[in-house]
Write a protein that holds these residues in place. Structure first.
Motif, short mmCIF file in Angstrom:
data_model
loop_
_atom_site.label_atom_id
_atom_site.label_comp_id
_atom_site.label_asym_id
_atom_site.label_seq_id
_atom_site.Cartn_x
_atom_site.Cartn_y
_atom_site.Cartn_z
N ILE A 224 -14.30 32.25 3.22
CA ILE A 224 -15.08 33.13 2.36
C ILE A 224 -14.34 33.46 1.07
O ILE A 224 -14.91 33.87 0.08
CB ILE A 224 -15.43 34.43 3.12
N ASN A 225 -13.01 33.22 1.05
CA ASN A 225 -12.22 33.48 -0.16
C ASN A 225 -11.15 32.39 -0.25
O ASN A 225 -9.98 32.65 -0.01
CB ASN A 225 -11.58 34.86 -0.09
N PRO A 226 -11.54 31.14 -0.57
CA PRO A 226 -10.60 30.02 -0.48
C PRO A 226 -9.48 30.11 -1.50
O PRO A 226 -9.65 30.63 -2.59
CB PRO A 226 -11.49 28.79 -0.73
N ARG A 227 -8.36 29.57 -1.10
CA ARG A 227 -7.23 29.47 -2.02
C ARG A 227 -6.52 28.16 -1.73
O ARG A 227 -6.33 27.79 -0.58
CB ARG A 227 -6.25 30.64 -1.81
N LEU A 439 -21.70 40.86 7.86
CA LEU A 439 -20.83 39.76 8.28
C LEU A 439 -21.56 38.83 9.24
O LEU A 439 -21.39 37.61 9.19
CB LEU A 439 -19.58 40.32 8.94
N ALA A 440 -22.41 39.40 10.11
CA ALA A 440 -23.20 38.55 11.01
C ALA A 440 -24.11 37.63 10.23
O ALA A 440 -24.27 36.44 10.56
CB ALA A 440 -24.01 39.43 11.96
N VAL A 441 -24.74 38.15 9.14
CA VAL A 441 -25.60 37.33 8.29
C VAL A 441 -24.78 36.22 7.62
O VAL A 441 -25.18 35.04 7.60
CB VAL A 441 -26.30 38.20 7.23
N SER A 442 -23.62 36.57 7.06
CA SER A 442 -22.78 35.57 6.38
C SER A 442 -22.34 34.48 7.34
O SER A 442 -22.37 33.29 7.00
CB SER A 442 -21.55 36.26 5.77
N ARG A 443 -21.94 34.84 8.55
CA ARG A 443 -21.51 33.83 9.53
C ARG A 443 -22.67 32.93 9.96
O ARG A 443 -22.49 31.74 10.17
CB ARG A 443 -20.92 34.53 10.75
N ILE A 473 -34.25 38.74 12.60
CA ILE A 473 -33.82 38.83 11.20
C ILE A 473 -32.90 37.67 10.86
O ILE A 473 -33.06 37.01 9.82
CB ILE A 473 -33.12 40.18 10.95
N LEU A 474 -31.92 37.39 11.72
CA LEU A 474 -30.97 36.30 11.45
C LEU A 474 -31.70 34.95 11.40
O LEU A 474 -31.40 34.10 10.54
CB LEU A 474 -29.88 36.27 12.52
N ALA A 475 -32.65 34.74 12.32
CA ALA A 475 -33.37 33.47 12.34
C ALA A 475 -34.21 33.29 11.08
O ALA A 475 -34.27 32.19 10.50
CB ALA A 475 -34.26 33.40 13.60
#
Length: 569
Positions: A224-227, A439-443, A473-475
């Motif tokens: 989510i925050n690549p480096r 976070l559940a939505v992002s995953r 909601i997630l689906a």
């Protein structure tokens, strides 16, 4: 512009032009022509990129101009300075509107386009100082070529990137060249833009030893925050992974994507695009190529450029090796020979898997979810069987209709496969146990995003949602986001959610190609996305609206009552 207006024109440098004070005024200014580009919207115009110090401004010039006469020349241009542009380019500006007869060449371009001071990438120069520089040159060995105009050089032990001018062909891999362009930086390495080059030594094979790496080793932080450590940029690496996406046919960008560790890595095939013809989704491959750190374009108020990740640039067909082939169900060609018998076997398999999963589930919401998805898949596969049966009766008398039915059956099977994958994923994963619903939505959405940028702003508390409502909601968010990426080719997706006194309300907005909702293909054509969302919401008393138009993106909105109706299991 008349002679009288020329006399009254404001004379100032590019840097002195002000969007408020000079808007719609006649001006005269000077600069070096960095590039000459035909206008893709209006063929009557040619666009000049005019640079003076740290300021670069486009000039829309009416008339056909030859780049060889103007590029790198210092010119004086008269025209109308405009802060905004109408028409297709709604947010473009500022720029100068001029005509071919209002351009005077003060200093002709040099006979040698590579005549420029040498810049040493080892010396520290601030981005502001680089922006003020005129053309600079380097001499180095070509390590990678991609996207038809991107070049990576090794110059005295340092990596330099270059973007070639619009009509300049790329150099040969391994050759030593002198390259001249206008310097800029993304804060990690030097980049020379609008560049020309000349070969000064013949090509030589790569003598670097490829370092066996994993994507997790190269990317040193969460996805989510690549480096990425900048010393990997330019390194010859060996990487393995499973193909998750192949290049689109006819696309100018020859890239496939592999899943390697926790990351989805682009593999650039610009040097050998034909190699993709022998590949299939699900193949495990091993590639050798140059690691290129990729950053998003810098915006006006960015302090640091956002790192997108890295790509691997192949040098030849020998740099890609297939180490294993996918299971039969990855191969799209199998869909054309599917039969009702296979459909029946798949139905029985799915039914068995779902029944075993239901036996393990203790929550009634999960049970109802499994039954709902089972019914959807079974219905879809029954439709596939009907389509194929229709093909048998029409393949000789009406081949065109038979082909259309096969295509519909293929789309139905694709939908069925995605539903099955999502079903098994939902039954196995622990996303619903996540306390932070954002976070559940992002995953949940992460596997579907690819290069698409997503923004999630949700104030709904997980404790307010039952398992059934949370899963619904997630689906729905997953289906809408997948549509935006897969069908809308969206560059960005914005997801918002809030709680009112009566309902949970969510919206999904994208900047994709859009469509006409009243003309959207439905289940009869093998498309179940929007109809499936409506059916799901109907079962829990929800509402759904979608607004879209071709070229204007899509905004979907749905709401679910806080005290939802009892599900029809």
């Amino acid at each position: 512009m008349t002679i009288f207006s020329l006399l009254l024109a404001t004379v100032c440098s590019l840097g002195e032009l002000d969007e408020q004070r000079h808007d719609k005024l006649d001006v005269t200014t000077e600069g070096i022509v960095v590039d000459v580009i035909p206008d893709e919207v209006d063929v009557r115009y040619t666009i000049l990129l005019l640079k003076d110090g740290a300021t670069t401004l486009p000039v829309f010039c009416k008339g056909q101009l030859k780049s060889e006469n103007l590029r790198d020349a210092r010119v004086r241009i008269s025209g109308t300075y405009q802060r905004l542009m109408g028409g297709f380019r709604r947010f473009f500006g500022p720029f100068i509107h001029s005509e071919a007869n209002q351009i005077d060449i003060i200093k002709s371009p040099p006979a040698d386009r590579l005549q420029a001071p040498i810049i040493d990438p080892a010396n520290y120069v601030t981005p502001r100082t680089l922006a003020k520089m005129d053309k600079r040159a380097v001499v180095g060995r070509v390590l990678a070529v991609w996207d038809s105009n991107r070049v990576m050089l090794k110059v005295s032990g340092h990596i330099v990137h270059a973007t070639l001018a619009s009509d300049v062909r790329p150099p040969r891999l391994g050759s030593t060249i002198k390259l001249a362009g206008y310097p800029e930086t993304n804060l990690y390495f030097l980049n020379l833009i609008q560049a020309n080059w000349r070969e000064v030594a013949p090509s030589t094979p790569d003598h670097d030893t490829a370092q066996a790496m994993s994507a997790d080793q190269i990317m040193t932080a969460k996805k989510i925050n690549p480096r990425i450590e900048s010393n990997f940029n330019g390194m010859l690496i060996k990487l393995s992974g499973v193909i998750s996406s192949l290049p689109d046919k006819g696309s100018a960008q020859h890239r496939l994507y592999i899943n390697s560790g926790n990351y989805r890595v682009p593999i650039d095939l610009s040097a050998c695009p034909s190699v993709a013809e022998d590949l299939s989704l699900g193949c495990t491959i091993e590639v050798v190529g140059r690691c290129v750190m990729e950053t998003k374009s810098r915006r006006t108020f960015d302090v640091f450029p956002q790192i997108r990740g890295f790509a691997v640039i192949l040098r030849s067909e020998d740099d890609l090796k297939i180490t294993s082939y996918p299971s039969w169900w990855y191969d799209k060609r199998i869909l054309w020979i599917i039969s009702p018998l296979i459909a029946l076997i798949v139905i029985l398999f799915i039914k068995g898997r779902i029944e075993r999963a239901m036996a393990r589930l203790r929550l009634s919401e999960r049970t109802r979810l499994a039954v709902e998805i089972h019914d959807t898949i079974s219905q879809t596969l029954t439709g596939v069987a009907c389509q194929i049966a229709a093909v048998r009766s029409s393949v000789e008398c009406d081949p065109a209709a038979a082909k259309t039915r096969l295509e519909t059956a293929e789309r139905m099977l694709g939908t069925c496969r995605r539903e099955l994958k999502n079903c098994l994923f939902d039954l196995r994963n622990d996303t619903l146990a996540e306390n932070d619903f954002s976070l559940a939505v992002s995953r949940t959405l992460e596997p579907f995003l690819g290069e698409t940028e997503i923004t999630v702003r949700i104030t709904v508390e997980r404790s307010q949602l039952s398992e059934t409502t949370a899963h619904a909601i997630l689906a729905i968010l997953r289906e809408l986001t997948a549509n935006a990426v897969r069908h809308g080719a969206a560059a960005s997706v914005k997801i918002a959610g809030c709680t009112t006194s009566e309902a949970f309300t969510f919206s999904v907005c994208d900047d994709g190609r859009g469509f006409r909702p009243d003309e959207a293909a439905g289940p009869i054509m093998g498309h179940f996305g929007l109809s499936g969302i409506k059916d799901r919401l109907n079962r829990i008393g929800g509402e759904f609206t979608v607004k879209s138009a071709p070229g204007r993106g899509t905004k979907a909105r749905f709401s679910i009552p806080r005290a939802p109706m009892k599900d029809n299991a």
